[in-house]
Motif scaffolding. Structure first.
Motif, PDB file in Angstrom:
ATOM      1  N   SER A 780       0.869  -1.178   0.000  1.00  0.00           N
ATOM      2  CA  SER A 780       0.000   0.000   0.000  1.00  0.00           C
ATOM      3  C   SER A 780       0.903   1.225   0.000  1.00  0.00           C
ATOM      4  N   ARG A 781       0.611   2.177  -0.829  1.00  0.00           N
ATOM      5  CA  ARG A 781       1.521   3.311  -0.984  1.00  0.00           C
ATOM      6  C   ARG A 781       0.736   4.514  -1.453  1.00  0.00           C
ATOM      7  N   ASP A 782       0.540   5.485  -0.559  1.00  0.00           N
ATOM      8  CA  ASP A 782      -0.295   6.624  -0.921  1.00  0.00           C
ATOM      9  C   ASP A 782       0.297   7.448  -2.058  1.00  0.00           C
ATOM     10  N   TRP A 783       1.650   7.486  -2.147  1.00  0.00           N
ATOM     11  CA  TRP A 783       2.253   8.271  -3.224  1.00  0.00           C
ATOM     12  C   TRP A 783       2.042   7.647  -4.598  1.00  0.00           C
ATOM     13  N   ALA A 784       1.638   6.380  -4.633  1.00  0.00           N
ATOM     14  CA  ALA A 784       1.291   5.774  -5.921  1.00  0.00           C
ATOM     15  C   ALA A 784      -0.009   6.355  -6.457  1.00  0.00           C
ATOM     16  N   ALA A 785      -0.748   7.077  -5.620  1.00  0.00           N
ATOM     17  CA  ALA A 785      -1.928   7.820  -6.063  1.00  0.00           C
ATOM     18  C   ALA A 785      -1.661   9.322  -6.062  1.00  0.00           C
ATOM     19  N   LYS A 786      -0.927   9.793  -5.056  1.00  0.00           N
ATOM     20  CA  LYS A 786      -0.634  11.231  -4.978  1.00  0.00           C
ATOM     21  C   LYS A 786       0.238  11.694  -6.145  1.00  0.00           C
ATOM     22  N   GLY A 787       1.287  10.909  -6.440  1.00  0.00           N
ATOM     23  CA  GLY A 787       2.184  11.289  -7.531  1.00  0.00           C
ATOM     24  C   GLY A 787       1.479  11.416  -8.872  1.00  0.00           C
ATOM     25  N   PRO A 788       0.696  10.398  -9.271  1.00  0.00           N
ATOM     26  CA  PRO A 788      -0.054  10.533 -10.529  1.00  0.00           C
ATOM     27  C   PRO A 788      -0.985  11.739 -10.543  1.00  0.00           C
ATOM     28  N   TRP A 789      -1.630  12.045  -9.406  1.00  0.00           N
ATOM     29  CA  TRP A 789      -2.530  13.205  -9.366  1.00  0.00           C
ATOM     30  C   TRP A 789      -1.761  14.488  -9.648  1.00  0.00           C
ATOM     31  N   ILE A 790      -0.592  14.654  -9.005  1.00  0.00           N
ATOM     32  CA  ILE A 790       0.203  15.861  -9.239  1.00  0.00           C
ATOM     33  C   ILE A 790       0.685  15.914 -10.682  1.00  0.00           C
ATOM     34  N   MET A 791       0.975  14.754 -11.266  1.00  0.00           N
ATOM     35  CA  MET A 791       1.406  14.700 -12.665  1.00  0.00           C
ATOM     36  C   MET A 791       0.322  15.157 -13.634  1.00  0.00           C
ATOM     37  N   GLY A 792      -0.923  15.135 -13.193  1.00  0.00           N
ATOM     38  CA  GLY A 792      -2.015  15.493 -14.085  1.00  0.00           C
ATOM     39  C   GLY A 792      -2.806  14.324 -14.599  1.00  0.00           C
ATOM     40  N   ILE A 793      -2.558  13.140 -14.043  1.00  0.00           N
ATOM     41  CA  ILE A 793      -3.338  11.958 -14.433  1.00  0.00           C
ATOM     42  C   ILE A 793      -4.705  12.050 -13.764  1.00  0.00           C
ATOM     43  N   ARG A 794      -5.744  11.999 -14.558  1.00  0.00           N
ATOM     44  CA  ARG A 794      -7.096  12.166 -14.017  1.00  0.00           C
ATOM     45  C   ARG A 794      -7.941  10.906 -14.108  1.00  0.00           C
ATOM     46  N   ALA A 795      -7.439   9.878 -14.807  1.00  0.00           N
ATOM     47  CA  ALA A 795      -8.176   8.622 -14.894  1.00  0.00           C
ATOM     48  C   ALA A 795      -7.212   7.490 -15.196  1.00  0.00           C
ATOM     49  N   VAL A 796      -7.563   6.308 -14.710  1.00  0.00           N
ATOM     50  CA  VAL A 796      -6.855   5.076 -15.049  1.00  0.00           C
ATOM     51  C   VAL A 796      -7.887   4.109 -15.608  1.00  0.00           C
ATOM     52  N   VAL A 797      -7.563   3.471 -16.713  1.00  0.00           N
ATOM     53  CA  VAL A 797      -8.424   2.437 -17.290  1.00  0.00           C
ATOM     54  C   VAL A 797      -7.659   1.121 -17.189  1.00  0.00           C
ATOM     55  N   ALA A 798      -8.155   0.192 -16.379  1.00  0.00           N
ATOM     56  CA  ALA A 798      -7.450  -1.064 -16.125  1.00  0.00           C
ATOM     57  C   ALA A 798      -8.398  -2.244 -16.256  1.00  0.00           C
ATOM     58  N   GLU A 799      -7.815  -3.426 -16.450  1.00  0.00           N
ATOM     59  CA  GLU A 799      -8.632  -4.643 -16.482  1.00  0.00           C
ATOM     60  C   GLU A 799      -9.105  -5.019 -15.086  1.00  0.00           C
ATOM     61  N   SER A 800      -8.262  -4.790 -14.067  1.00  0.00           N
ATOM     62  CA  SER A 800      -8.645  -4.987 -12.670  1.00  0.00           C
ATOM     63  C   SER A 800      -7.661  -4.233 -11.796  1.00  0.00           C
ATOM     64  N   TYR A 801      -8.065  -4.010 -10.531  1.00  0.00           N
ATOM     65  CA  TYR A 801      -7.266  -3.223  -9.597  1.00  0.00           C
ATOM     66  C   TYR A 801      -6.975  -4.005  -8.326  1.00  0.00           C
ATOM     67  N   GLU A 802      -5.825  -3.719  -7.714  1.00  0.00           N
ATOM     68  CA  GLU A 802      -5.628  -4.122  -6.331  1.00  0.00           C
ATOM     69  C   GLU A 802      -6.523  -3.242  -5.476  1.00  0.00           C
ATOM     70  N   ARG A 803      -7.170  -3.855  -4.479  1.00  0.00           N
ATOM     71  CA  ARG A 803      -8.235  -3.192  -3.722  1.00  0.00           C
ATOM     72  C   ARG A 803      -7.802  -1.862  -3.113  1.00  0.00           C
ATOM     73  N   ILE A 804      -6.654  -1.870  -2.427  1.00  0.00           N
ATOM     74  CA  ILE A 804      -6.241  -0.664  -1.710  1.00  0.00           C
ATOM     75  C   ILE A 804      -5.848   0.440  -2.676  1.00  0.00           C
ATOM     76  N   HIS A 805      -5.164   0.073  -3.740  1.00  0.00           N
ATOM     77  CA  HIS A 805      -4.727   1.109  -4.674  1.00  0.00           C
ATOM     78  C   HIS A 805      -5.928   1.766  -5.353  1.00  0.00           C
ATOM     79  N   ARG A 806      -6.937   0.979  -5.704  1.00  0.00           N
ATOM     80  CA  ARG A 806      -8.145   1.580  -6.274  1.00  0.00           C
ATOM     81  C   ARG A 806      -8.749   2.574  -5.289  1.00  0.00           C
ATOM     82  N   SER A 807      -8.800   2.188  -4.007  1.00  0.00           N
ATOM     83  CA  SER A 807      -9.336   3.076  -2.983  1.00  0.00           C
ATOM     84  C   SER A 807      -8.508   4.350  -2.879  1.00  0.00           C
ATOM     85  N   ASN A 808      -7.185   4.220  -2.985  1.00  0.00           N
ATOM     86  CA  ASN A 808      -6.318   5.396  -2.914  1.00  0.00           C
ATOM     87  C   ASN A 808      -6.507   6.322  -4.112  1.00  0.00           C
TER      88      ASN A 808
END
Length: 891
Positions: A780-808
């Protein structure tokens, strides 16, 4: 004692040792249904009853839990009793709290409202690195370097300990968070002014589940974002889980260790499929397992994919509490309460077995010595098959079990000199052997077993080549205490396993640099060099940039492979070496028996060791005690700092959330495949000298030796955004080879991922990521969500997600979208070079289908992965912390 909820009529009195307590008699809700509930679900039920206020928790939620057999899959809230943090994820949490205080003040509220409601323990254990090894002063020098590198962070955390109520900071050098939790912090039962209730905990580290071994429900690491909400009194929104009953039968194979058991269970449960489920262990085999054994199994819960891997409290649990010097009065009310509440377990009595969603079984007698690797913790390999398996990995195409080394190059042998002697490295050569990690260093049986193996090896004249980076980093001072008292420390040191620090170290990626001649040989021969560690994670690029293969193993096997110097060995037919008389010495000749290990454990693992160690845990560190920290309510930010700075998450927020917007004419920053981990997204290890983060730090006058690690700089968003997608093993389909590069689509330029994101931002282009299955697996790593947000990533399209990362992602205001079943970027013919538009209706519902428009003439349907109304509410506010700031500012 607060009792103002819907179930005060269930309060009962309990007299223990002359003291009167109260508890909620949850059994009386429905005795028959209660007896069928898994014990882990009973803890959820008690929390719901005790927390039922008609707002966050309702009587309907309680009804759903008591009717668990019919209600699996229904959303419920859960209020954990406490939160536990480590410093890598704890620092950004405290940074966010400090920034939230600033934001609340700016919006006209009282900043003192931003304060932990639930008890918070933060253990500083992720900062120390293996800089010095094979030296009697390695511990002292590594700790000195740790304080030099992290002084700012430590001062900031010390401020946090004073500024925030209900927060305990355990200083560096005390041990690993999960072992300290097991041996000291775990309450088992809370006593809140006479009200008794089960201990439960969420933490920002994935292996918080280790505490499940002591009968405490501990969540597989939640994101730091989610943990901060719990600290502020919010309930976790969860789906009432399916519970897999895992029955342990048979007698443990005398050659197998607890590590072998857990690697076998990890592979088995991955095959069965327990992602998002609870696993609850039962059966007569459980009674054979010590609490340390159980904790080892629970620790690996993230690797087998479950949310919880639970062992209910039994007599063995009480024995452990006494062994670890817990207060006898507390043990008295713990046992009395758990028995009264129907939460005490007898594994030898099948009549007390609850109902499960499904059951699986393992015969402990069939467990054999094993490792896992070379790139994933659930890829178990028996020791007897290791040599052959590694050869197959050399042959196989590049993948989780392959390196695609051409046959002519498989015989590469590179000579080098080290400390005046000549050596050779080949594919399979061991260059790191580390007894490390919370998983195994909490377990006296494998730690003492390693010490006894070292003793036997030294007495037979065996040694470890000096260029192999060997290290011993225990999970607490107790380990050193019993290793020293049992007399095995000199033998460990003679083989190179000297004490290097108390912390995660090699397991988290803080292995430190390899000797330069070793690095030169590895690079010169393009060798698949190997790390062997008693850890829980071995993802690509995590352990060390120069070990392409990494194997998880018991502490005993770490020593065995260090002596062998290679994983290309069959221990059954090939000796480790020869003794003074020239007689071949095989591993079986020096392997200690289970009986001997248990005898030494009984003699030398004593309550006084725990009592003396933990009596001074918060005050016994002279360096920590001498640190000066601010005493203000608001943190006085130093804007020149490269470690701690206010994040940009709340800079422009207002009291009223803006309307939801999707993605208009967005571009794909990265086109990724399956099993992209949070280590790929936000690495925690060393900062490469040619990376954007290195350029940023260099421009501020820092030398490469001062860069430290990404994990240590999680309090600085400028560093962390530059480290996003900076893993050297990242596979981006836009690129011909692995690395932290991508293509700026309009121009076709190849760039560092961060630089491409910056160019897109300057052009006003929104970004998305395409991914395959299990996006965001791993820590679990909050910066794996915070970093993309600061980069300007506004959406992820995936086949499936790890539960915690999707929540983050939701918690940071990033839109998680999922392809329809059977569809993927490949089946839809997507190259990632298209222009993407995603419109969001203002009445968006959880799980709603949305249309993704690609260029002008193509579209496809995805599912919006907001799983609850609560999550959707967070997203509409721009994230969970924005939601809480608005809430607190209005109070």
């Amino acid at each position: 004692m607060a009792t103002s909820n819907s179930y005060t009529g269930l309060l009962r009195e309990l007299k223990v040792g002359g003291e009167l307590y109260q508890y909620y008699d949850i059994q009386s809700l429905n005795t028959d249904k209660y007896k069928r509930l898994p014990y882990s679900v009973r803890v959820l039920l008690e929390s719901a009853v005790r927390s039922c206020d008609g707002f966050q928790v309702t009587t309907g939620d309680v009804d759903n839990i008591i009717n668990w057999e019919e209600s699996q899959g229904v959303e419920i809230p859960f209020r954990p009793a406490r939160v536990i943090l480590q410093d890598f994820t704890g620092v950004p949490a405290v940074v966010d709290f400090a920034a939230m205080r600033d934001a609340v003040k700016r919006l006209g509220g009282n900043p003192a409202k931003i304060n932990p409601v639930a008890p918070v323990d933060l253990v500083i254990d992720h900062s120390v690195q293996v800089d010095v090894f094979r030296s009697n002063d390695a511990l002292e020098k590594n700790q000195e370097l740790e304080f030099q590198r992290n002084k700012e962070r430590f001062q900031f955390l010390k401020w946090g300990a004073n500024a925030f109520e209900n927060m305990l900071i355990v200083p560096p050098g005390s041990g690993i968070v999960h072992q300290v939790n097991l041996e000291f912090l775990g309450r088992v039962v809370f006593n809140d002014e006479g009200l008794l209730y089960p201990d439960s905990v969420v933490g920002t580290d994935s292996h918080t589940t280790m505490i499940n071994g002591l009968g405490i429900v501990g969540w597989v690491g939640v994101g730091g974002i989610e943990a901060e909400a719990v600290m502020l009194g919010q309930a976790i929104s969860m789906v009432l889980p399916k519970v897999v009953g895992y029955k342990l039968v048979g007698v443990i194979n005398p050659l197998a260790t607890s590590t072998d058991v857990v690697l076998t269970i990890t592979k088995h449960l991955r095959q069965v499929g327990v992602v998002g489920k609870f696993v609850e262990f039962y059966g007569p085999g459980v009674a054979q397992l010590s609490i340390a054994d159980r904790a080892t199994i629970s620790n690996m819960c993230p690797e087998y994919g479950a949310t919880v891997g639970y062992f209910p409290v039994d007599l063995m649990s009480l024995k452990y509490l006494r062994q670890t010097a817990r207060d006898e009065v507390k043990i008295g009310y713990i046992e009395a309460y758990l028995r009264a509440a129907g939460l005490f377990r007898d594994y030898t009595d099948p009549s007390t077995d609850p109902a499960f969603s499904e059951c699986v079984e393992l015969d402990l007698g069939g467990v054999v010595p094993s490792l896992s690797g070379p790139k994933r913790p659930h890829d178990r390999v028996s020791v007897s098959e290791m040599k052959q398996d590694f050869q197959c990995c050399l042959d196989n195409k590049v993948g989780f079990k392959g390196f695609a080394i051409p046959p002519p190059k498989q015989a590469n042998s590179v000579p080098f000199s080290y400390e005046g002697h000549d050596y050779n490295l080949t594919h399979g050569s061991v260059v790191i052997s580390a007894i490390t990690s919370c998983t195994n260093t909490s377990n006296p049986s494998v730690m003492l077993g390693a010490g006894l193996l070292a003793r036997n090896a030294v007495k037979r004249g065996l040694s470890v080549a000096p260029y192999i980076k060997t290290s011993l980093s225990p999970g607490s001072g107790v380990v050193t205490y019993y290793l020293r008292e049992s007399g095995v420390v000199p033998f460990l040191e003679q083989l190179g396993f000297s004490l290097v620090g108390y912390g995660c170290m090699t397991c988290i990626g803080n292995s430190g640099p390899l000797p330069e001649p070793v690095v030169t040989a590895i690079e010169g021969g393009d060798l698949v060099a190997v790390g062997v560690l008693s850890g829980n994670r071995n993802f690509e690029g995590r352990i060390n940039p120069h070990t392409r293969a990494n194997y998880l193993a018991s502490p005993l096997l770490c020593i065995a492979y260090a002596i062998a110097g290679t994983v290309s060995i069959d221990f059954e037919t090939e000796p480790l070496g020869t003794d003074e008389s020239g007689t071949a010495v095989y591993l079986r000749d020096i392997w200690p028996s289970r009986v001997e290990i248990q005898q030494v454990e009984r003699e030398f693992v004593l309550p006084v060791m725990f009592k003396e160690t933990y009596a001074k845990i918060t005050t016994g560190n002279a360096r920590w005690n001498s640190l000066e920290a601010p005493s203000s309510l608001l943190y006085p930010w130093d804007h020149k700092s490269t470690y701690i700075k206010p994040p940009p998450f709340f800079a422009d927020m207002e009291m009223t959330p803006p309307p939801m917007v999707g993605v208009a004419s967005g571009r794909v920053l990265l086109n990724l495949g399956d099993s992209v981990t949070t280590d790929h997204i936000s690495p925690a290890g060393s900062i490469s000298r040619n990376s954007p983060a290195a350029r940023y730090l260099g421009a501020r006058g820092l030398t490469p030796r001062e860069f430290n690690s990404y994990g240590s700089r999680r309090g600085n968003d400028d560093v962390m955004v530059r480290g996003t997608f900076a893993n050297i093993r990242l596979v981006n389909k836009f690129m011909a080879k692995a690395g932290p590069k991508t293509i700026h689509i309009p121009s076709g330029d190849t760039m560092d991922v961060y630089d491409a994101a910056q160019r897109y931002r300057d052009e006003g282009t929104q970004l998305i990521v395409l991914a395959g299955k299990d996006y965001g697996s791993g820590s679990s790593r909050d910066w794996a969500a915070k970093g993309p947000w600061i980069m300007g990533i506004r959406a992820v399209v995936a086949e499936s997600y790890e539960r915690i990362h999707r929540s983050n992602l939701v918690g940071m205001g990033i839109l998680p979208l999922q392809y329809k079943p059977g569809e993927s970027a490949a089946t839809l013919g997507l190259t990632g070079r298209e222009v993407y538009t995603i419109n969001l209706p203002q009445d968006l519902k959880p799980g709603q289908d949305l249309t993704v428009q690609v260029d002008l003439d193509k579209s496809f349907t995805v599912k919006a992965r907001f799983d609850t109304d609560v999550e959707l509410g967070y997203y509409k506010n721009g994230g969970i912390l924005n939601f809480m700031i608005r809430k607190m500012a209005q109070q």
